[in-house]
Design an enzyme around this catalytic site. Structure first.
Site, mmCIF file in Angstrom:
data_model
loop_
_atom_site.group_PDB
_atom_site.id
_atom_site.type_symbol
_atom_site.label_atom_id
_atom_site.label_comp_id
_atom_site.label_asym_id
_atom_site.label_seq_id
_atom_site.Cartn_x
_atom_site.Cartn_y
_atom_site.Cartn_z
ATOM 1 N N PHE A 34 72.390 21.836 -4.225
ATOM 2 C CA PHE A 34 71.132 21.175 -4.547
ATOM 3 C C PHE A 34 71.270 20.207 -5.717
ATOM 4 O O PHE A 34 70.747 19.117 -5.704
ATOM 5 C CB PHE A 34 70.051 22.218 -4.882
ATOM 6 C CG PHE A 34 69.557 22.942 -3.657
ATOM 7 C CD1 PHE A 34 68.599 22.361 -2.850
ATOM 8 C CD2 PHE A 34 70.067 24.180 -3.305
ATOM 9 C CE1 PHE A 34 68.135 23.003 -1.713
ATOM 10 C CE2 PHE A 34 69.616 24.835 -2.168
ATOM 11 C CZ PHE A 34 68.647 24.255 -1.368
ATOM 12 N N ASP A 104 71.501 31.114 2.220
ATOM 13 C CA ASP A 104 72.113 30.766 3.509
ATOM 14 C C ASP A 104 72.472 31.968 4.379
ATOM 15 O O ASP A 104 72.901 31.798 5.520
ATOM 16 C CB ASP A 104 73.349 29.898 3.276
ATOM 17 C CG ASP A 104 74.276 30.506 2.230
ATOM 18 O OD1 ASP A 104 74.614 31.702 2.324
ATOM 19 O OD2 ASP A 104 74.652 29.782 1.285
ATOM 20 N N HIS A 126 66.426 34.641 -3.951
ATOM 21 C CA HIS A 126 65.577 33.503 -3.573
ATOM 22 C C HIS A 126 65.233 33.498 -2.095
ATOM 23 O O HIS A 126 64.809 32.482 -1.561
ATOM 24 C CB HIS A 126 66.248 32.187 -3.982
ATOM 25 C CG HIS A 126 66.443 32.066 -5.462
ATOM 26 N ND1 HIS A 126 67.646 31.790 -6.053
ATOM 27 C CD2 HIS A 126 65.569 32.257 -6.486
ATOM 28 C CE1 HIS A 126 67.511 31.783 -7.369
ATOM 29 N NE2 HIS A 126 66.262 32.070 -7.660
ATOM 30 N N CYS A 161 49.150 35.889 14.818
ATOM 31 C CA CYS A 161 47.894 36.271 14.153
ATOM 32 C C CYS A 161 47.117 35.049 13.673
ATOM 33 O O CYS A 161 45.999 35.175 13.168
ATOM 34 C CB CYS A 161 48.180 37.217 12.981
ATOM 35 S SG CYS A 161 48.668 36.384 11.454
ATOM 36 N N SER A 199 78.408 30.731 -10.122
ATOM 37 C CA SER A 199 77.085 30.376 -10.640
ATOM 38 C C SER A 199 77.233 29.801 -12.043
ATOM 39 O O SER A 199 78.038 30.292 -12.843
ATOM 40 C CB SER A 199 76.187 31.617 -10.693
ATOM 41 O OG SER A 199 74.986 31.316 -11.393
ATOM 42 N N SER A 200 76.460 28.764 -12.327
ATOM 43 C CA SER A 200 76.501 28.179 -13.669
ATOM 44 C C SER A 200 75.707 29.041 -14.653
ATOM 45 O O SER A 200 75.731 28.800 -15.849
ATOM 46 C CB SER A 200 75.951 26.761 -13.634
ATOM 47 O OG SER A 200 74.672 26.768 -13.026
ATOM 48 N N ASN A 224 83.983 30.874 -12.340
ATOM 49 C CA ASN A 224 83.218 29.665 -12.042
ATOM 50 C C ASN A 224 84.042 28.455 -12.456
ATOM 51 O O ASN A 224 84.784 28.514 -13.438
ATOM 52 C CB ASN A 224 81.886 29.684 -12.815
ATOM 53 C CG ASN A 224 80.894 28.671 -12.277
ATOM 54 O OD1 ASN A 224 80.651 28.615 -11.067
ATOM 55 N ND2 ASN A 224 80.343 27.853 -13.150
ATOM 56 N N ASP A 241 88.568 28.442 -8.494
ATOM 57 C CA ASP A 241 87.740 28.542 -7.297
ATOM 58 C C ASP A 241 87.590 30.009 -6.897
ATOM 59 O O ASP A 241 88.554 30.788 -6.929
ATOM 60 C CB ASP A 241 88.404 27.754 -6.171
ATOM 61 C CG ASP A 241 87.430 27.459 -5.053
ATOM 62 O OD1 ASP A 241 86.981 26.310 -4.983
ATOM 63 O OD2 ASP A 241 87.100 28.379 -4.278
#
Ligand SMILES: [Zn+2]
Length: 255
Positions: A34, A104, A126, A161, A199-200, A224, A241
């Protein structure tokens, strides 16, 4: 013994070990990110995907969301070596839970591809972009057909519904599901080893979970590509990685 070997030994001994994953775990599978120069928000206006807009203008929201969905998931994505290593550690009883910021569903795919054992609990902070949820009756269902319907002009798509479907993800301006968040916090608190990967660690609640673990005595490891604000609390920091480090770690745990 190097730091990764020590970490593997601690994982073997741990009563509760937990992994947290972010976009860096999905990127090697080709899932677009993103943020950043090539991020999806360079091409789409994130202001159009808020919870406020969904409430005000569900039809317009869905029309745009179909485009975003195509951009994110138009190509089929497969779990990569990092997902597989985490899933295997779950199956082997090393990891109690995988807490993810990703929507995902690839951790679920990786776990499903293992034929034996129960695997870790997967907590999707999320939500899951492959599902939709009816805003009235709360029914969750596979999103594929619903996105198809929206793409063919049924805007917004609705449940039997009559309620409007929402992608089963946390939108901007929307609260995180309280029960999931509470479980993630409690797992972080009781963990002996906390692996923060891909993750940052700047977006809440991912930012505070490793700190919570460290404050309660856990060994924190950060894998990371870039530095994170949690690095100074971590016993192990690998700027590599995740698809390299996690399979290696898994092999060491097994040895
Ligand atoms: Zn419904």
């Amino acid at each position: 013994m190097n730091d990764l070997e020590r970490l593997a030994a601690e994982l073997r001994e741990a009563e509760t070990a937990v992994a947290l994953t972010g976009a860096g775990v999905s990127a090697p599978s080709g899932v677009p990110t993103f943020r950043g120069d090539d991020g999806v928000w360079e091409r789409f206006d994130e202001g159009q995907f808020t919870y406020g807009r969904f409430r005000r203008d569900p039809a317009g929201f869905w029309a745009d969301r179909v485009e975003l969905h195509r951009e994110l998931f138009g190509a089929a994505h497969e779990p990569n070596a990092a997902h597989d290593a985490l899933a295997a550690m779950g199956r082997d009883g090393v990891l109690e839970a995988i807490i993810t910021q990703n929507t995902d569903g690839l951790h679920g795919d990786a776990a499903d591809s293992l034929s034996d054992g129960d695997g870790s609990t997967i907590l999707e902070l999320h939500g899951n972009a492959r599902r939709v949820r009816c805003q009235d009756c709360g029914r969750r269902t596979d999103g594929e057909e619903i996105f198809e319907r929206a793409a063919n002009g049924t805007l917004p798509p609705t449940c039997d519904c009559g309620g409007v479907y929402k992608p089963d993800v946390v939108l901007f301006g929307e609260q995180l599901p309280g029960a999931v968040l509470q479980r993630a916090r409690s797992l972080a608190r009781k963990s002996d080893v906390f692996l923060a990967t891909g993750s940052s660690l700047v977006v809440e609640p991912a930012a505070s979970l490793p700190r919570l673990a460290a404050s309660n005595g856990a060994t924190v490891a950060v894998v990371n590509l870039e530095s994170t604000p949690v690095d100074d609390r971590a016993a192990v920091v690998r700027r590599e990685d995740v698809t390299t480090v996690l399979p290696r770690l898994r092999t060491l745990v097994d040895a």
